[in-house]
Design a protein around this motif. Structure first.
Motif, PDB file in Angstrom:
ATOM      1  N   PHE A 174      21.963  25.048 -12.883  1.00 31.84           N
ATOM      2  CA  PHE A 174      23.056  24.610 -13.759  1.00 31.84           C
ATOM      3  C   PHE A 174      22.513  23.970 -15.037  1.00 31.84           C
ATOM      4  N   TYR A 175      21.470  23.180 -14.890  1.00 32.00           N
ATOM      5  CA  TYR A 175      20.827  22.547 -16.046  1.00 32.00           C
ATOM      6  C   TYR A 175      20.306  23.616 -17.008  1.00 32.00           C
ATOM      7  N   GLY A 176      19.664  24.638 -16.463  1.00 29.89           N
ATOM      8  CA  GLY A 176      19.115  25.702 -17.304  1.00 29.89           C
ATOM      9  C   GLY A 176      20.191  26.487 -18.018  1.00 29.89           C
ATOM     10  N   VAL A 177      21.308  26.736 -17.349  1.00 27.17           N
ATOM     11  CA  VAL A 177      22.421  27.448 -17.998  1.00 27.17           C
ATOM     12  C   VAL A 177      22.920  26.660 -19.205  1.00 27.17           C
ATOM     13  N   GLY A 178      23.095  25.352 -19.023  1.00 27.08           N
ATOM     14  CA  GLY A 178      23.535  24.526 -20.142  1.00 27.08           C
ATOM     15  C   GLY A 178      22.547  24.537 -21.295  1.00 27.08           C
ATOM     16  N   SER A 179      21.267  24.463 -20.979  1.00 25.56           N
ATOM     17  CA  SER A 179      20.237  24.480 -22.016  1.00 25.56           C
ATOM     18  C   SER A 179      20.255  25.783 -22.799  1.00 25.56           C
ATOM     19  N   LEU A 186      31.253  22.431 -24.612  1.00 24.88           N
ATOM     20  CA  LEU A 186      32.387  22.878 -23.794  1.00 24.88           C
ATOM     21  C   LEU A 186      32.073  24.199 -23.104  1.00 24.88           C
ATOM     22  N   LEU A 187      31.403  25.092 -23.825  1.00 23.29           N
ATOM     23  CA  LEU A 187      31.038  26.386 -23.248  1.00 23.29           C
ATOM     24  C   LEU A 187      30.025  26.207 -22.113  1.00 23.29           C
ATOM     25  N   ALA A 188      29.077  25.295 -22.302  1.00 24.84           N
ATOM     26  CA  ALA A 188      28.091  25.024 -21.250  1.00 24.84           C
ATOM     27  C   ALA A 188      28.774  24.481 -20.001  1.00 24.84           C
ATOM     28  N   ALA A 189      29.713  23.555 -20.186  1.00 22.58           N
ATOM     29  CA  ALA A 189      30.450  23.010 -19.045  1.00 22.58           C
ATOM     30  C   ALA A 189      31.233  24.101 -18.332  1.00 22.58           C
ATOM     31  N   PHE A 190      31.858  24.987 -19.106  1.00 21.92           N
ATOM     32  CA  PHE A 190      32.647  26.070 -18.510  1.00 21.92           C
ATOM     33  C   PHE A 190      31.768  27.029 -17.712  1.00 21.92           C
ATOM     34  N   LEU A 191      30.658  27.456 -18.303  1.00 24.70           N
ATOM     35  CA  LEU A 191      29.786  28.407 -17.612  1.00 24.70           C
ATOM     36  C   LEU A 191      29.106  27.759 -16.399  1.00 24.70           C
ATOM     37  N   GLY A 192      28.738  26.484 -16.525  1.00 22.54           N
ATOM     38  CA  GLY A 192      28.182  25.778 -15.374  1.00 22.54           C
ATOM     39  C   GLY A 192      29.187  25.700 -14.242  1.00 22.54           C
TER      40      GLY A 192
END
Length: 313
Positions: free
Chosen positions: A64-69, A86-92
């Motif tokens: 999840f951390y890597g997706v946000g990064s 917001l997009l990082a939170a959504f995809l995570g």
């Protein structure tokens, strides 16, 4: 909300406000340590929201951390930074939802193995895409954000995760999760929809981990899959949370602060032995202080104040 709840929230709010002044009170090294503590504080607390009551050991934090990064690294030149968060939170959250629906009917070692492999699986996919379609192995993250800005964002996330944890533990969802952790069969016979409760908390945990990754991305300037999707990060979060204690919302912080400081010293002195030391730390914590520092202190306090323990007839 009763008077005690209001007092607790007020104290926490004042503590976070006071911590907000830290960038003006310390050196660059202190700021570096403060960012590390704030980052691991959010990650460990959000991890404990799910794993504490359910007793499921998740090693998916690195995924999840890597997706946000990578959301921030990929879109920083195209989209505004707040939109990327917001997009990082959504995809995570979406990734956590998919993983939760697929795995939370599993238990024990099967769940641990799946979540451990998740970060490596996502890392390999991104590496393959970059090697075959972008021609580069990493991405530059160039922004005007300073360490002070990153620290304040992490502090805000810390306040938010504390508020969410406080609300969950006092809700029907929190009560249901505690029953699930004690005995999932009993929970099912009590009319609790265990998969829904577990997936909900797993998604919340994934959202916060992705947000932390997104906030931290500008600090590293250059990001590649081996940095963003680190299994070592997942183990560090688990060890810190267990070290502090899971049965209190603030318990993980008790483990985060000393472990972060100690780990900085250890990794500087023994950079090639970090994985070995992580494993050793995990074994020592599980064997000697399974309830963490908080549980150990509470046990000593109860023993000290128990009737007949004062030494007098």
């Amino acid at each position: 909300m009763n008077a005690r709840d209001f007092k607790q929230l007020s104290i926490c709010a004042l503590a976070f406000v006071a911590l907000g002044f830290l960038p003006w009170a310390g050196s660059g090294y202190l700021m570096t340590m403060a960012i590390s503590v704030a980052m691991f504080g959010v990650l460990a607390t959000s991890w404990a929201l799910f794993s504490g009551p359910t007793h499921y050991i998740s090693l998916a934090t690195g995924a999840f951390y890597g997706v946000g990064s990578y959301v921030v690294a990929t879109g920083i030149e195209v989209l505004p930074y707040p939109v990327l968060l917001l997009l990082a939170a959504f995809l995570g959250g979406v990734l956590a939802l998919l993983v939760g629906l697929a795995t939370l009917r599993l238990s024990g070692v099967y769940f641990v193995i799946f979540t451990l492999g998740l970060a490596e699986f996502v890392r390999q996919i991104i590496t393959w895409v970059q090697n075959n379609f972008t021609g580069s192995k990493g991405l530059y993250v160039l922004t005007d954000l300073t360490d002070r800005d990153i620290y304040w964002q992490l502090l805000a996330l810390g306040a938010l995760v504390a508020l969410v944890g406080w609300a969950v533990r006092r809700s029907r969802l929190g009560f249901a999760l505690r029953i699930i952790g004690d005995d999932e069969v009993v929970a099912a016979h009590s009319g609790i929809h265990a998969p829904f409760a577990k997936v909900t908390l797993f998604v919340i945990s994934g959202v916060f981990a992705a947000l932390v990754g997104a906030v931290m991305a500008p600090r590293f300037t250059y990001i590649e899959p081996s940095i963003a999707f680190s299994s070592e990060l997942s183990f560090q979060v688990v060890i810190m949370a267990l070290l502090g204690g899971l049965h209190r919302l603030w318990g993980p912080l008790v483990g985060v602060i000393p472990f972060t400081i100690l780990w900085e010293l250890v990794s500087a002195s023994f950079p090639t032995q970090t994985v070995l030391l992580l494993g050793l730390s995990f074994l020592l914590i599980v064997y000697f202080i399974p309830q963490g520092f908080v549980g150990l202190l509470e046990k000593l306090w109860r023993r000290k104040n128990a009737p007949g323990e004062s030494g007098h007839d």
